[in-house]
Structures are given as structure tokens and as C-alpha cells.
Design a protein around this motif. Sequence first.
Motif, PDB file in Angstrom:
ATOM      1  N   HIS A 184      43.061  36.855  94.001  1.00  0.00           N
ATOM      2  CA  HIS A 184      42.510  35.687  94.696  1.00  0.00           C
ATOM      3  C   HIS A 184      42.954  35.665  96.153  1.00  0.00           C
ATOM      4  O   HIS A 184      42.141  35.462  97.062  1.00  0.00           O
ATOM      5  CB  HIS A 184      42.958  34.406  93.988  1.00  0.00           C
ATOM      6  N   GLU A 185      44.244  35.880  96.394  1.00  0.00           N
ATOM      7  CA  GLU A 185      44.736  35.883  97.770  1.00  0.00           C
ATOM      8  C   GLU A 185      44.164  37.052  98.566  1.00  0.00           C
ATOM      9  O   GLU A 185      43.841  36.916  99.747  1.00  0.00           O
ATOM     10  CB  GLU A 185      46.266  35.914  97.784  1.00  0.00           C
ATOM     11  N   GLY A 225      37.197  38.071  90.347  1.00  0.00           N
ATOM     12  CA  GLY A 225      36.469  38.540  89.177  1.00  0.00           C
ATOM     13  C   GLY A 225      35.796  39.878  89.415  1.00  0.00           C
ATOM     14  O   GLY A 225      35.747  40.725  88.519  1.00  0.00           O
ATOM     15  N   MET A 226      35.282  40.085  90.627  1.00  0.00           N
ATOM     16  CA  MET A 226      34.683  41.378  90.969  1.00  0.00           C
ATOM     17  C   MET A 226      35.689  42.500  90.812  1.00  0.00           C
ATOM     18  O   MET A 226      35.394  43.546  90.219  1.00  0.00           O
ATOM     19  CB  MET A 226      34.169  41.352  92.404  1.00  0.00           C
ATOM     20  N   TRP A 227      36.892  42.289  91.347  1.00  0.00           N
ATOM     21  CA  TRP A 227      37.928  43.317  91.216  1.00  0.00           C
ATOM     22  C   TRP A 227      38.232  43.589  89.747  1.00  0.00           C
ATOM     23  O   TRP A 227      38.343  44.757  89.329  1.00  0.00           O
ATOM     24  CB  TRP A 227      39.204  42.889  91.945  1.00  0.00           C
ATOM     25  N   ALA A 228      38.336  42.524  88.942  1.00  0.00           N
ATOM     26  CA  ALA A 228      38.652  42.704  87.522  1.00  0.00           C
ATOM     27  C   ALA A 228      37.598  43.569  86.835  1.00  0.00           C
ATOM     28  O   ALA A 228      37.922  44.369  85.949  1.00  0.00           O
ATOM     29  CB  ALA A 228      38.757  41.353  86.829  1.00  0.00           C
ATOM     30  N   ALA A 229      36.342  43.434  87.263  1.00  0.00           N
ATOM     31  CA  ALA A 229      35.267  44.207  86.652  1.00  0.00           C
ATOM     32  C   ALA A 229      35.425  45.702  86.906  1.00  0.00           C
ATOM     33  O   ALA A 229      35.031  46.533  86.080  1.00  0.00           O
ATOM     34  CB  ALA A 229      33.919  43.722  87.187  1.00  0.00           C
ATOM     35  N   TYR A 230      35.996  46.049  88.047  1.00  0.00           N
ATOM     36  CA  TYR A 230      36.123  47.452  88.438  1.00  0.00           C
ATOM     37  C   TYR A 230      37.555  47.986  88.371  1.00  0.00           C
ATOM     38  O   TYR A 230      37.788  49.163  88.655  1.00  0.00           O
ATOM     39  CB  TYR A 230      35.619  47.638  89.873  1.00  0.00           C
ATOM     40  N   ALA A 231      38.507  47.141  87.992  1.00  0.00           N
ATOM     41  CA  ALA A 231      39.923  47.509  88.100  1.00  0.00           C
ATOM     42  C   ALA A 231      40.278  48.785  87.350  1.00  0.00           C
ATOM     43  O   ALA A 231      41.083  49.592  87.819  1.00  0.00           O
ATOM     44  CB  ALA A 231      40.800  46.354  87.620  1.00  0.00           C
ATOM     45  N   HIS A 249      40.110  22.868  96.077  1.00  0.00           N
ATOM     46  CA  HIS A 249      40.020  24.178  95.428  1.00  0.00           C
ATOM     47  C   HIS A 249      38.945  24.257  94.346  1.00  0.00           C
ATOM     48  O   HIS A 249      38.583  25.350  93.932  1.00  0.00           O
ATOM     49  CB  HIS A 249      41.363  24.553  94.799  1.00  0.00           C
ATOM     50  N   GLY A 250      38.466  23.128  93.867  1.00  0.00           N
ATOM     51  CA  GLY A 250      37.481  23.127  92.800  1.00  0.00           C
ATOM     52  C   GLY A 250      38.086  22.769  91.456  1.00  0.00           C
ATOM     53  O   GLY A 250      39.298  22.835  91.258  1.00  0.00           O
ATOM     54  N   SER A 251      37.232  22.367  90.528  1.00  0.00           N
ATOM     55  CA  SER A 251      37.693  21.963  89.209  1.00  0.00           C
ATOM     56  C   SER A 251      38.077  23.177  88.366  1.00  0.00           C
ATOM     57  O   SER A 251      37.743  24.319  88.687  1.00  0.00           O
ATOM     58  CB  SER A 251      36.595  21.182  88.484  1.00  0.00           C
ATOM     59  N   ALA A 252      38.751  22.916  87.256  1.00  0.00           N
ATOM     60  CA  ALA A 252      39.135  23.993  86.340  1.00  0.00           C
ATOM     61  C   ALA A 252      37.896  24.742  85.849  1.00  0.00           C
ATOM     62  O   ALA A 252      37.874  25.978  85.817  1.00  0.00           O
ATOM     63  CB  ALA A 252      39.913  23.408  85.161  1.00  0.00           C
ATOM     64  N   ALA A 253      36.865  24.005  85.479  1.00  0.00           N
ATOM     65  CA  ALA A 253      35.648  24.636  84.976  1.00  0.00           C
ATOM     66  C   ALA A 253      34.964  25.473  86.053  1.00  0.00           C
ATOM     67  O   ALA A 253      34.451  26.564  85.778  1.00  0.00           O
ATOM     68  CB  ALA A 253      34.686  23.570  84.445  1.00  0.00           C
ATOM     69  N   GLN A 254      34.948  24.979  87.282  1.00  0.00           N
ATOM     70  CA  GLN A 254      34.331  25.728  88.372  1.00  0.00           C
ATOM     71  C   GLN A 254      35.083  27.020  88.661  1.00  0.00           C
ATOM     72  O   GLN A 254      34.476  28.070  88.877  1.00  0.00           O
ATOM     73  CB  GLN A 254      34.274  24.867  89.634  1.00  0.00           C
ATOM     74  N   ARG A 255      36.394  26.952  88.641  1.00  0.00           N
ATOM     75  CA  ARG A 255      37.191  28.134  88.952  1.00  0.00           C
ATOM     76  C   ARG A 255      36.990  29.203  87.881  1.00  0.00           C
ATOM     77  O   ARG A 255      36.898  30.390  88.189  1.00  0.00           O
ATOM     78  CB  ARG A 255      38.659  27.765  89.112  1.00  0.00           C
ATOM     79  N   GLU A 256      36.932  28.787  86.626  1.00  0.00           N
ATOM     80  CA  GLU A 256      36.631  29.732  85.553  1.00  0.00           C
ATOM     81  C   GLU A 256      35.243  30.335  85.742  1.00  0.00           C
ATOM     82  O   GLU A 256      35.053  31.552  85.618  1.00  0.00           O
ATOM     83  CB  GLU A 256      36.685  29.019  84.200  1.00  0.00           C
ATOM     84  N   ALA A 257      34.257  29.474  86.025  1.00  0.00           N
ATOM     85  CA  ALA A 257      32.866  29.918  86.111  1.00  0.00           C
ATOM     86  C   ALA A 257      32.655  30.934  87.226  1.00  0.00           C
ATOM     87  O   ALA A 257      31.938  31.934  87.049  1.00  0.00           O
ATOM     88  CB  ALA A 257      31.949  28.714  86.317  1.00  0.00           C
ATOM     89  N   GLN A 285      31.584  34.785  87.162  1.00  0.00           N
ATOM     90  CA  GLN A 285      30.424  35.238  87.919  1.00  0.00           C
ATOM     91  C   GLN A 285      30.718  36.585  88.593  1.00  0.00           C
ATOM     92  O   GLN A 285      29.911  37.512  88.539  1.00  0.00           O
ATOM     93  CB  GLN A 285      30.048  34.196  88.972  1.00  0.00           C
ATOM     94  N   GLY A 286      31.873  36.685  89.214  1.00  0.00           N
ATOM     95  CA  GLY A 286      32.258  37.945  89.841  1.00  0.00           C
ATOM     96  C   GLY A 286      32.473  39.043  88.822  1.00  0.00           C
ATOM     97  O   GLY A 286      32.073  40.196  89.029  1.00  0.00           O
ATOM     98  N   TYR A 287      33.089  38.694  87.699  1.00  0.00           N
ATOM     99  CA  TYR A 287      33.393  39.681  86.662  1.00  0.00           C
ATOM    100  C   TYR A 287      32.129  40.217  86.009  1.00  0.00           C
ATOM    101  O   TYR A 287      31.992  41.421  85.774  1.00  0.00           O
ATOM    102  CB  TYR A 287      34.307  39.058  85.605  1.00  0.00           C
ATOM    103  N   LYS A 288      31.186  39.341  85.718  1.00  0.00           N
ATOM    104  CA  LYS A 288      29.975  39.756  85.008  1.00  0.00           C
ATOM    105  C   LYS A 288      28.985  40.498  85.905  1.00  0.00           C
ATOM    106  O   LYS A 288      28.275  41.384  85.445  1.00  0.00           O
ATOM    107  CB  LYS A 288      29.299  38.535  84.381  1.00  0.00           C
ATOM    108  N   THR A 289      28.933  40.130  87.180  1.00  0.00           N
ATOM    109  CA  THR A 289      27.941  40.741  88.070  1.00  0.00           C
ATOM    110  C   THR A 289      28.511  41.902  88.875  1.00  0.00           C
ATOM    111  O   THR A 289      27.797  42.862  89.185  1.00  0.00           O
ATOM    112  CB  THR A 289      27.371  39.720  89.051  1.00  0.00           C
ATOM    113  N   GLY A 290      29.791  41.829  89.248  1.00  0.00           N
ATOM    114  CA  GLY A 290      30.388  42.864  90.094  1.00  0.00           C
ATOM    115  C   GLY A 290      29.690  42.994  91.432  1.00  0.00           C
ATOM    116  O   GLY A 290      29.780  44.033  92.082  1.00  0.00           O
TER     117      GLY A 290
END
Length: 301
Positions: free
Chosen positions: A171-172, A210-216, A266-274, A278-283
Motif C-alpha cells: 500500500h505504501e 492488490g495488483m502486486w499481489a496478483a503478480y507477486a 481512507h475509506g470504509s472497511a468494505a471499500q478498502r477490501e473491494a 479489484q486490483g487483485y482480480k484484474t491486475g
Amino acid sequence: MSFNDDARLDSNRVKDSRGHRGAKIAAGGGGILVVLLAAIFGINPDMLAQLGLGGETPSEQTATGAPGIAECKTGADANARQDCRILATTQSLDSFWLSYLPKYNVKVAKPGVEIFSGRVDTACGPATSAVGPFYCPGDRVAYFDTAFFADLQNNYGSDGGALAEEYVVAHEYGHHIQNTIGTLAASQQGGTGANSGSVRVELQADCFAGMWAAYAAQTKDANGNTFMKPLTESDLRSALSAASAVGDDRIQKAATGRVSPEGWTHGSAAQREAWFLQGYKTGDINKCDTLSSRNLNKPGA
């Protein structure tokens, strides 16, 4: 998400300043400047104070004779130690982003990464551990106190899995990517609130993580060894537990007993998960456009 034992780490990639404290910070001083200027992962220090968190106790790694980052050599070390895990995650992120962004003709330099304890001096002003992990655009450095990870599990409700910690680093690092492509400045637009620029920037950094996690599992060290093992369902739950744990609504509820969306940054818990998902699923970085999103509750809508 576990590292492959034979992955090679370069301890020079991360600065370790634990045990070297900066000047004492007066209330309302430079630490608040960091909160205002940097795109910070952590929560408002006032909320932490109400929860009895965010103290300045040095992490256990600062004791005399304790191991330092120079001893982090392999993926096996990263699986065993939090500071080595920050180093290894950083190198995996380097491998991903420095190969991904050139596809869009974007040049990106590696961000600085520093592990500290208690307090640290930055180009954004001095800061204490109370602000949590943060990225300072002034010096392009991401700062981490490993003591935060204990708070993340014990006080925020994260499950304590490795990918929960790695998500924080990703995230950072995402804020550095935003600084590179020009979206980070939006954090200073629109004040606070559920649709503010700050919230949109933070959710985009979650999407980038999430994008990084998809390709890590495809990232490689200098010798061509893959850094990480394939992500498991347990790993994914760990990352989502961390993203959810630091949602503004959950922190506000714990600190004040009520939820006030007008104060969100920073956004709600649900938004942060979503947005992480989004990054993980789409990359796809194009699918992380939170700045133009009409509905932050439904990525891609």
C-alpha cells in the motif's frame, strides 16, 4: 504469502535506523505535518490516543545486540522476521512495478524504504510511530515501524498473517507509484469525507497493492529466483483482514462509538477490501481509477 527460501535479499535496499531517534516532537508539531502532507496508511493519531495506541515504545528489534536488516539474506529470513519481510516485499514490489509501468511508457525509480522505531525525521517533518506506516512524497521514502504490525493484529483485528503485513508495505509503495504518475496530489483536494480526494487516493493505493499481489509469485530476484510462493486463500483472507481492520468506519466506531463519514480520509472497511480485490482480480492499473469512479462502493461500476 510465503517467500521461497532460496530467494536472495539485498539488505542495502532498505535503510535501518532503529535505535537512532530524532528530535522530540511537541504536540501538534511536525508529526501533524506528516499527517497532512504524506499519504498515510495509518489512522489519525487523535483516534489512536483515544484507543490507547500509538505509543513510542521502541520495537524489540532495537535492543542492544538485536539483529539488524544486514542479517536479512534469504526468503527463509523473510518468513521468520518482520523486518526481513519488509525488505523482501520491497524487492518483490520493485520487480513488479519496474517491469509493469514501462509497458505504459512510464519511468519509475525505486522509492526509499526506511525501518525506524519510536520517531524519525523526514522531508515531511519529524514523525512518531503514532502515525503508523507512511510515505513521504518530499523525500520519496516509505517509513515503517515493525511495532505497528502487533497493533494491526492485537488492536485492529487483522489476523496476523504474512500477507496482512505485506499488504501494508504494498500500500505504501502504491503511494510512490501515485507520486510517479501524478495521482497522489489528489489527496489534498476535497478535504475529508466519503468522496474526498484523500479517500480516493487511499483506495487507489489499496488497488495497487492488490495488483502486486496478483503478480507477486512471478517476481524474481537478481538471480532469477522467484521471490514468493503462489497466493493461497488463507493469504488472501489475511490481506483482506488488514484492509478491513483499518477502514475509517471501524476505527471511528472503536474510538468514538459512532461512524461519521464526513471525517473519512481512507475509506470504509468494505471499500478498502473491494478495491484491493479489484486490483487483485484484474491486475490492470486502468481498473484502479478511483479518482473518476462514480461509486466507490462498487469498483468498476
